[in-house]
Design a protein around this motif. Sequence first.
Motif, PDB file in Angstrom:
ATOM      1  N   ARG A 111       4.618   3.262  -4.665  1.00  0.00           N
ATOM      2  CA  ARG A 111       3.617   1.910  -5.155  1.00  0.00           C
ATOM      3  C   ARG A 111       3.739   3.853  -6.967  1.00  0.00           C
TER       4      ARG A 111
ATOM      5  N   PRO B 100       2.220   4.340  -0.455  1.00  0.00           N
ATOM      6  CA  PRO B 100       2.637   5.800  -1.800  1.00  0.00           C
ATOM      7  C   PRO B 100       3.546   5.631  -1.885  1.00  0.00           C
TER       8      PRO B 100
ATOM      9  N   ILE C 200       0.567  -1.397   0.062  1.00  0.00           N
ATOM     10  CA  ILE C 200      -0.214  -0.122   0.065  1.00  0.00           C
ATOM     11  C   ILE C 200       0.834   1.420   0.217  1.00  0.00           C
TER      12      ILE C 200
ATOM     13  N   ALA D 189      -2.780  -1.276  -4.991  1.00  0.00           N
ATOM     14  CA  ALA D 189      -2.937  -0.710  -3.331  1.00  0.00           C
ATOM     15  C   ALA D 189      -3.724  -0.818  -2.582  1.00  0.00           C
ATOM     16  N   LEU D 190      -5.151  -0.351  -3.689  1.00  0.00           N
ATOM     17  CA  LEU D 190      -6.954  -1.307  -3.513  1.00  0.00           C
ATOM     18  C   LEU D 190      -6.713  -2.875  -2.810  1.00  0.00           C
TER      19      LEU D 190
ATOM     20  N   HIS E  10       0.571   3.012  -8.960  1.00  0.00           N
ATOM     21  CA  HIS E  10      -1.367   2.114  -9.025  1.00  0.00           C
ATOM     22  C   HIS E  10      -1.559   2.190  -8.043  1.00  0.00           C
ATOM     23  N   THR E  11      -3.044   2.574  -8.170  1.00  0.00           N
ATOM     24  CA  THR E  11      -4.018   2.836  -7.560  1.00  0.00           C
ATOM     25  C   THR E  11      -4.892   0.928  -6.700  1.00  0.00           C
ATOM     26  N   TYR E  12      -4.611   0.924  -8.599  1.00  0.00           N
ATOM     27  CA  TYR E  12      -5.033  -0.829  -8.033  1.00  0.00           C
ATOM     28  C   TYR E  12      -4.724  -1.362  -6.633  1.00  0.00           C
TER      29      TYR E  12
END
Length: 102
Positions: A38, A35, A33, A44-45, A40-42
């Motif tokens: 990383r 930030p 997760i 991390a989601l 990309h949000t996907y």
Amino acid sequence: MLPPEPPKLPALTRAEGRFIDAYLAVVDQVGRINPARRDHTYGALRAAQALVRSAVELRDALAQMHLRGESDLHSATLEEALRVLDGERRALQVTLPQPRDE
């Protein structure tokens, strides 16, 4: 030629083993997760969703230890287990990376 034998895992109770496994799963998810590491949000989601499950497993492992009367954490033994299971490298994913030279 065979690679060297990895260090042996110290003797743990079943509950301690579950605790260490769940703790490292939480560390892995928080690292995914992070930030600062990383793009990309996907991903991390997905890691955040898995974090909930891992946190429940961690809570359950600790609750089981408590209910069984295991009131003390044997930190030296647990630290050794974390080192054998590559906990240092895994925990580094949670921290901020070194500043980039610009």
